[in-house]
Write a protein that holds these residues in place. Structure first.
Motif, PDB file in Angstrom:
ATOM      1  N   ASN A 237      30.227  39.393  41.882  1.00 54.72           N
ATOM      2  CA  ASN A 237      31.135  40.158  42.291  1.00 54.72           C
ATOM      3  C   ASN A 237      30.157  41.268  41.005  1.00 54.72           C
ATOM      4  O   ASN A 237      29.341  41.298  40.305  1.00 54.72           O
ATOM      5  CB  ASN A 237      32.609  39.923  41.155  1.00 54.72           C
ATOM      6  N   SER A 238      31.340  42.533  40.486  1.00 52.48           N
ATOM      7  CA  SER A 238      30.556  43.488  40.282  1.00 52.48           C
ATOM      8  C   SER A 238      30.088  43.651  38.121  1.00 52.48           C
ATOM      9  O   SER A 238      28.986  43.718  38.179  1.00 52.48           O
ATOM     10  CB  SER A 238      31.354  44.949  39.698  1.00 52.48           C
ATOM     11  N   TYR A 239      31.167  42.541  38.198  1.00 57.56           N
ATOM     12  CA  TYR A 239      30.625  42.434  36.170  1.00 57.56           C
ATOM     13  C   TYR A 239      29.664  41.018  36.415  1.00 57.56           C
ATOM     14  O   TYR A 239      28.597  41.417  35.592  1.00 57.56           O
ATOM     15  CB  TYR A 239      31.498  41.336  36.011  1.00 57.56           C
ATOM     16  N   ASN A 240      29.340  40.080  37.510  1.00 56.46           N
ATOM     17  CA  ASN A 240      28.016  39.390  37.476  1.00 56.46           C
ATOM     18  C   ASN A 240      26.871  39.912  37.442  1.00 56.46           C
ATOM     19  O   ASN A 240      25.638  40.329  36.906  1.00 56.46           O
ATOM     20  CB  ASN A 240      28.152  37.882  37.983  1.00 56.46           C
ATOM     21  N   PHE A 241      26.790  40.690  37.741  1.00 53.66           N
ATOM     22  CA  PHE A 241      25.742  41.995  38.575  1.00 53.66           C
ATOM     23  C   PHE A 241      25.145  43.099  37.633  1.00 53.66           C
ATOM     24  O   PHE A 241      24.135  43.420  37.113  1.00 53.66           O
ATOM     25  CB  PHE A 241      26.044  43.329  40.141  1.00 53.66           C
ATOM     26  N   ILE A 242      26.500  43.938  37.396  1.00 51.47           N
ATOM     27  CA  ILE A 242      25.924  44.533  36.091  1.00 51.47           C
ATOM     28  C   ILE A 242      26.271  43.617  34.706  1.00 51.47           C
ATOM     29  O   ILE A 242      24.225  44.232  34.059  1.00 51.47           O
ATOM     30  CB  ILE A 242      27.205  45.174  35.509  1.00 51.47           C
ATOM     31  N   HIS A 243      26.050  42.690  34.533  1.00 51.66           N
ATOM     32  CA  HIS A 243      25.609  42.193  32.989  1.00 51.66           C
ATOM     33  C   HIS A 243      24.938  40.895  33.277  1.00 51.66           C
ATOM     34  O   HIS A 243      23.683  40.475  32.378  1.00 51.66           O
ATOM     35  CB  HIS A 243      26.769  41.191  32.119  1.00 51.66           C
ATOM     36  N   ASN A 244      23.718  40.654  34.703  1.00 48.36           N
ATOM     37  CA  ASN A 244      22.742  40.172  34.695  1.00 48.36           C
ATOM     38  C   ASN A 244      21.865  40.448  35.497  1.00 48.36           C
ATOM     39  O   ASN A 244      20.755  40.124  35.355  1.00 48.36           O
ATOM     40  CB  ASN A 244      23.476  38.512  35.680  1.00 48.36           C
ATOM     41  N   VAL A 245      21.930  41.859  36.477  1.00 47.82           N
ATOM     42  CA  VAL A 245      21.101  42.476  37.341  1.00 47.82           C
ATOM     43  C   VAL A 245      20.794  43.370  37.262  1.00 47.82           C
ATOM     44  O   VAL A 245      19.917  44.190  36.422  1.00 47.82           O
ATOM     45  CB  VAL A 245      21.481  42.194  38.919  1.00 47.82           C
ATOM     46  N   CYS A 246      21.842  44.913  36.925  1.00 49.56           N
ATOM     47  CA  CYS A 246      20.724  46.324  36.172  1.00 49.56           C
ATOM     48  C   CYS A 246      22.599  46.636  35.947  1.00 49.56           C
ATOM     49  O   CYS A 246      23.940  46.614  36.617  1.00 49.56           O
ATOM     50  CB  CYS A 246      21.365  46.885  38.861  1.00 49.56           C
ATOM     51  N   PRO A 247      22.361  47.146  35.375  1.00 42.23           N
ATOM     52  CA  PRO A 247      22.897  47.806  33.524  1.00 42.23           C
ATOM     53  C   PRO A 247      23.714  48.787  34.197  1.00 42.23           C
ATOM     54  O   PRO A 247      25.145  49.607  33.950  1.00 42.23           O
ATOM     55  CB  PRO A 247      22.933  47.848  32.345  1.00 42.23           C
ATOM     56  N   GLY A 248      23.065  49.990  35.338  1.00 40.93           N
ATOM     57  CA  GLY A 248      23.265  51.145  35.752  1.00 40.93           C
ATOM     58  C   GLY A 248      22.785  51.411  35.197  1.00 40.93           C
ATOM     59  O   GLY A 248      21.210  51.991  34.275  1.00 40.93           O
ATOM     60  N   PHE A 249      22.631  53.012  35.317  1.00 42.41           N
ATOM     61  CA  PHE A 249      22.173  54.195  35.265  1.00 42.41           C
ATOM     62  C   PHE A 249      22.368  55.333  34.370  1.00 42.41           C
ATOM     63  O   PHE A 249      23.982  55.735  34.554  1.00 42.41           O
ATOM     64  CB  PHE A 249      21.223  55.315  36.598  1.00 42.41           C
ATOM     65  N   TYR A 250      22.108  56.248  33.968  1.00 43.45           N
ATOM     66  CA  TYR A 250      21.721  57.382  33.350  1.00 43.45           C
ATOM     67  C   TYR A 250      21.459  58.528  33.905  1.00 43.45           C
ATOM     68  O   TYR A 250      20.078  58.668  33.697  1.00 43.45           O
ATOM     69  CB  TYR A 250      22.070  57.235  31.777  1.00 43.45           C
ATOM     70  N   ILE A 251      22.310  59.414  34.512  1.00 41.90           N
ATOM     71  CA  ILE A 251      21.369  61.249  34.755  1.00 41.90           C
ATOM     72  C   ILE A 251      21.887  61.982  34.557  1.00 41.90           C
ATOM     73  O   ILE A 251      23.178  62.133  33.579  1.00 41.90           O
ATOM     74  CB  ILE A 251      21.627  61.025  36.551  1.00 41.90           C
ATOM     75  N   LYS A 252      20.485  62.781  34.213  1.00 41.04           N
ATOM     76  CA  LYS A 252      20.804  63.778  32.386  1.00 41.04           C
ATOM     77  C   LYS A 252      20.322  64.771  33.087  1.00 41.04           C
ATOM     78  O   LYS A 252      19.328  64.974  33.711  1.00 41.04           O
ATOM     79  CB  LYS A 252      19.915  63.151  31.267  1.00 41.04           C
ATOM     80  N   SER A 253      21.311  65.647  32.763  1.00 44.04           N
ATOM     81  CA  SER A 253      20.913  67.487  33.002  1.00 44.04           C
ATOM     82  C   SER A 253      19.766  67.756  32.136  1.00 44.04           C
ATOM     83  O   SER A 253      19.849  68.559  30.873  1.00 44.04           O
ATOM     84  CB  SER A 253      21.894  68.161  33.594  1.00 44.04           C
ATOM     85  N   THR A 254      18.415  67.962  32.267  1.00 43.26           N
ATOM     86  CA  THR A 254      17.396  68.392  31.647  1.00 43.26           C
ATOM     87  C   THR A 254      16.736  69.801  31.400  1.00 43.26           C
ATOM     88  O   THR A 254      15.843  70.283  31.095  1.00 43.26           O
ATOM     89  CB  THR A 254      16.145  66.914  31.852  1.00 43.26           C
ATOM     90  N   ASP A 255      16.629  70.459  32.749  1.00 42.56           N
ATOM     91  CA  ASP A 255      16.000  71.801  32.786  1.00 42.56           C
ATOM     92  C   ASP A 255      16.938  72.693  33.376  1.00 42.56           C
ATOM     93  O   ASP A 255      18.077  71.988  35.077  1.00 42.56           O
ATOM     94  CB  ASP A 255      15.095  71.827  33.100  1.00 42.56           C
ATOM     95  N   GLY A 256      17.098  73.899  33.780  1.00 43.50           N
ATOM     96  CA  GLY A 256      17.506  74.749  34.371  1.00 43.50           C
ATOM     97  C   GLY A 256      18.748  75.228  34.318  1.00 43.50           C
ATOM     98  O   GLY A 256      19.829  74.886  33.351  1.00 43.50           O
ATOM     99  N   LEU A 257      19.199  76.753  34.400  1.00 44.50           N
ATOM    100  CA  LEU A 257      21.043  76.625  34.298  1.00 44.50           C
ATOM    101  C   LEU A 257      21.091  77.206  35.434  1.00 44.50           C
ATOM    102  O   LEU A 257      20.777  78.957  36.595  1.00 44.50           O
ATOM    103  CB  LEU A 257      20.288  78.010  33.421  1.00 44.50           C
ATOM    104  N   GLY A 258      21.939  77.677  35.741  1.00 42.93           N
ATOM    105  CA  GLY A 258      23.019  78.540  36.703  1.00 42.93           C
ATOM    106  C   GLY A 258      24.104  77.592  37.578  1.00 42.93           C
ATOM    107  O   GLY A 258      24.981  78.172  38.461  1.00 42.93           O
ATOM    108  N   VAL A 259      24.092  76.087  37.560  1.00 43.25           N
ATOM    109  CA  VAL A 259      24.185  75.593  38.985  1.00 43.25           C
ATOM    110  C   VAL A 259      25.064  73.510  37.864  1.00 43.25           C
ATOM    111  O   VAL A 259      25.023  73.325  37.068  1.00 43.25           O
ATOM    112  CB  VAL A 259      23.592  74.554  39.851  1.00 43.25           C
TER     113      VAL A 259
END
Length: 486
Positions: A237-259
């Protein structure tokens, strides 16, 4: 006998005729008891408004947002980043996410299972601003999952909270992109107008990957596959996967302007070959959905926000987060000398002001929620819906440039009762206008509101009002019913 029946019919007709012989002046009164007669009394009162700074709002919208943009209405810069986890539905029919291990043909020199390739796909449903502007994002691997059962607001920063994996082996990849894929021809590009054919930014994860325990894999997809075959329960299930395999990702806007782009879906995809009578290309697609934790981090230009909120010649509505409008309702004035009267109607019209920029790209909020100031955060945390008693919605009328709350009489009565019985707070007669996004369930015959969330796309407007309002005062139009007895 016939003569008696004939006379009886004439008598009944005469009674009916005389009962209907009523003038229009007394028609209404004749339909009710004398004690139910009432007078209708109209009146108007001035109300006061001001801008209030909202540091953050509940981050629970269906979609996430990514980008960096300047709002031409408020002249503020807004940056949006987001986190995502990936959902796994528990299988009830015994089927597995991946084929039997022996059937996998994708192998390395040691005959170990591998993924041929792996990537993370970000699907953009829509964008505001110039979609040709080059933007840059950075993908960070989460070191631990975001906790469940917590209300996260848009000021929540997983990087500052120390949730990102920071060792030298952590995934950290940058990608320059445009929301519109310039590699496509115009004829294909402009067909992408719905959720079945969206713009996508792909970040490859094909480099060697080393997990927290120091184990090395050909790529991130290989890591996922081997974790599955070593312990399928981690994928139950999602809980097992998130806690034991893949906690997730953080996607950050780091450059550029206007969108600023609305992210409809983030997908982790890995590919492999397997045998089942013939050779097939297989894939495992894991998606970030509402069933797992997704948070949006909004960064506003605080100095400009403070300057705008200090402008008392108008009030602002600015989403996401930013500025809301506080309204003080003159409840005591409304009820003075009308303590025993019933308020049957109380209407307020808020006039929007024209944009200061001819290119008002982002537009005004389409819906405003009026909610008691003390319930501003609780309303969204409890997933409440407008009930036309303590919370109300007004839609933007482009013909008149207004938001109209047609009848808030029940809210006024509730405020007055709280004041009278001593349960009123310091904010007892204050409400807040909040930009919202509404989800509806529409059939061929009906349409009902199923969800209300804070507006997370870039919207803003100025409203007539403020403590130094130079324009026509804002008023509330009230109609009382006063029962009379003759």
């Amino acid at each position: 006998m016939m003569n008696i029946k004939h006379l009886l019919c004439i008598a009944i007709a005469a009674v009916c005729f005389s009962a209907c012989d009523d003038t229009t002046e007394t028609l209404g009164n004749s339909l009710t008891n004398d004690v139910d007669r009432f007078d209708i009394i109209p009146d108007t009162f001035s109300i006061s408004t001001k801008s209030i700074i909202i540091d953050s709002v509940l981050s629970s919208n269906q979609y996430s947002y990514l980008g960096h943009i300047k709002d031409p209405e408020t002249k503020t810069y807004v940056t949006s980043n987001y986190t995502t986890q990936f959902a796994l539905l528990e299988s009830f029919d015994g089927s597995d996410l991946l084929p039997e291990k022996d059937s996998i043909l994708s192998r390395n020199a040691n005959n170990e299972v591998i993924a041929d390739s792996c990537k993370l796909n970000i699907f953009f449903y829509s964008s505001i601003g110039d979609s040709l502007n080059p933007m840059r994002l950075t993908l960070y691997e989460m070191g631990q999952p975001i906790k469940e059962g917590v209300s996260y607001y848009t000021n929540y920063d997983p990087e500052k909270e120390g949730l990102l994996r920071t060792d030298v082996n952590a995934i950290r990849k940058s990608k320059t992109y445009t929301p519109i894929d310039l590699n496509l021809s115009d004829s294909v590009r402009y067909q992408m107008v719905d959720k079945t054919n969206m713009e996508v930014v792909s970040i490859t994860l094909n480099e060697p990957y080393i997990d927290n325990e120091g184990n090395e894999y050909e790529n991130y997809g290989t890591y996922i596959m081997r974790k599955f075959y070593s312990n399928p329960n981690d994928f139950k299930n999602s809980y097992n996967f998130i806690h034991n395999v893949c906690p997730g990702f953080y996607i950050k806007s780091t450059d550029g302007l206007g969108v600023m782009s609305e992210v409809y879906l983030t997908e982790l995809a890995l590919y492999y070959k397997y045998r089942n009578d013939s050779t097939y290309n297989g894939s495992l697609l894991l998606s970030g959905t509402e069933e797992v934790m997704q948070t949006t981090n909004i960064v506003n230009d605080k100095k400009t926000i403070e300057r705008l909120a200090a402008d008392n010649t108008c009030t602002y509505i600015k989403a996401p987060a930013g500025i809301f409008t506080e309204v003080t309702i003159p409840v005591e004035d409304i009820k003075r000398n009308h303590e025993k009267d019933t308020i049957s109607s109380a209407k307020i019209v808020f006039n929007a002001m024209n944009s200061t920029d001819d290119n008002d790209t982002f537009g005004k909020p389409q819906n405003l929620l009026m909610v008691h100031k003390d319930s501003l955060y609780k309303f969204f945390e409890k997933k409440n819906l407008p009930n036309n008693k303590t919370s109300f919605v007004a839609s933007y009328n482009s013909s008149y440039n207004t938001y109209t709350f047609n009848n808030i009489s029940s809210m006024i009565s509730t405020m007055y009762e709280a004041r009278q019985n001593g349960t009123a707070s310091d904010n007892w007669n204050k409400v807040v206008l909040v930009p919202i996004s509404i989800t509806r369930n529409t059939s061929s015959t009906t349409s009902s509101v199923t969800n209300v969330s804070n507006e997370m796309s870039l919207k803003s407007t100025r409203l007539v009002g403020g403590t130094e309002n130079p324009r026509t005062p804002i008023t509330i139009s009230v109609i009382y019913n006063r029962f009379t007895k003759e």
